[in-house]
Scaffold this motif. Structure first.
Motif: not given
Length: 297
Positions: A95-118
């Protein structure tokens, strides 16, 4: 002998601990903080034309490739794009995810989907490289809005202005005819002009265009039927310099409005153009430089 063995055993465990710590560090999910709002970050991971600007390989309708790396797009939802990543003869659900970050910024993560192979540490490291490219790209507002937009402060508070209606979009000659009359009046009143001339064009309900031009001046002078005083507070603004002719300026104003909306600013005054280059003297529009300024709060 026992002491020597104990030292060797202790050294062995130190090495093991360091190796485990190193592996754990490498296995951290790929994550970056980007200097833009969530909406813009999400566009840059979902719209192919925008992804192509930062992705180092090929961007196809449902596939990202880079040398031996392949990521197939499976779905998009709630600030997330799902990929099946092909890596060393195995496929990982990510999953490539866009999440709220600190003021005027955003967190982007690229992670394994839940319940799948690490994800293997080496794959996490490669995903981190891609996110670092995205972070670097989005750190420059010019890559998002077409020109660099910054936040600043108003430095002039008093302006002598005039306006005129036209049945067409006013031309450069129209602007400078108005500006010349302002300069003549300022000179008559012996007031110093403190910066470049300013222009704002708007369309009224009758289909006519009104050009308001102004000069920043050092202090108040008398108004007339033709010339009037405009005041501004020494507040915040968003601004940027656009190169090019009228089309570039109009697009720049739209992008300034987009920036204002993205960061939830309100405006106590209209946006305007500050004519850095004398357009009458410089005929090549590619050499025109116009500073766009939007008072905000």
């Amino acid at each position: 002998m026992k002491l020597k063995c104990a030292v060797q055993l202790s050294s062995f465990f130190v090495v093991v601990i360091l190796l485990v710590q190193c592996a754990n560090k490498q296995s951290q999910p790929a994550t970056v903080a980007v200097a833009t709002v969530e909406a813009e970050a999400f566009k840059h991971i979902t719209e192919a034309a925008l992804v192509q600007k930062w992705w180092p390989g090929k961007v196809l309708a449902t596939l990202l490739t880079d040398n031996d790396f392949e990521a197939t797009i499976t779905t998009t939802f709630h600030g997330t794009r799902a990929f099946n990543v092909r890596w060393e003869d195995a496929t990982y659900n990510t999953l490539l995810m866009v999440l709220p970050g600190a003021k005027d910024s955003t967190i982007v993560k690229w992670i394994a989907a839940p319940n799948t192979t690490p994800l293997p540490a080496a794959l996490n490291a490669e995903l981190q490289v891609y996110l670092n490219r995205l972070q670097q790209f989005l750190s420059n507002s010019a890559n998002i809005y077409g020109y660099a937009i910054t936040e600043g402060r108003m430095k002039d508070t008093v302006f002598i202005a005039t306006k005129k209606a036209y049945p067409y979009y006013p031309t450069t000659n129209d602007y400078y005819t108005q500006i010349a009359s302002l300069r003549a009046y300022a000179q008559q009143q012996q007031v110093p002009v403190t910066d470049s001339p300013m222009v704002h064009v708007f369309k009224d309900g009758n289909g006519q265009f009104t050009a308001m031009t102004a000069l920043p001046i050092q202090y108040l002078i008398p108004e007339t039927n033709t010339f009037f005083i405009k005041r501004m507070i020494l507040g915040k603004n968003i601004n940027g310099v656009v190169r090019g002719g009228e089309a570039s300026v109009l697009d720049g104003l739209q992008q300034l409005e987009r920036y204002k909306s993205n960061y939830n600013y309100t405006s106590p005054a209209i946006p305007y153009q500050s004519l850095i280059v004398n357009r009458l003297a410089v005929k090549d529009t590619t050499q025109w430089k116009t500073k766009l300024i939007y008072p905000v709060m």
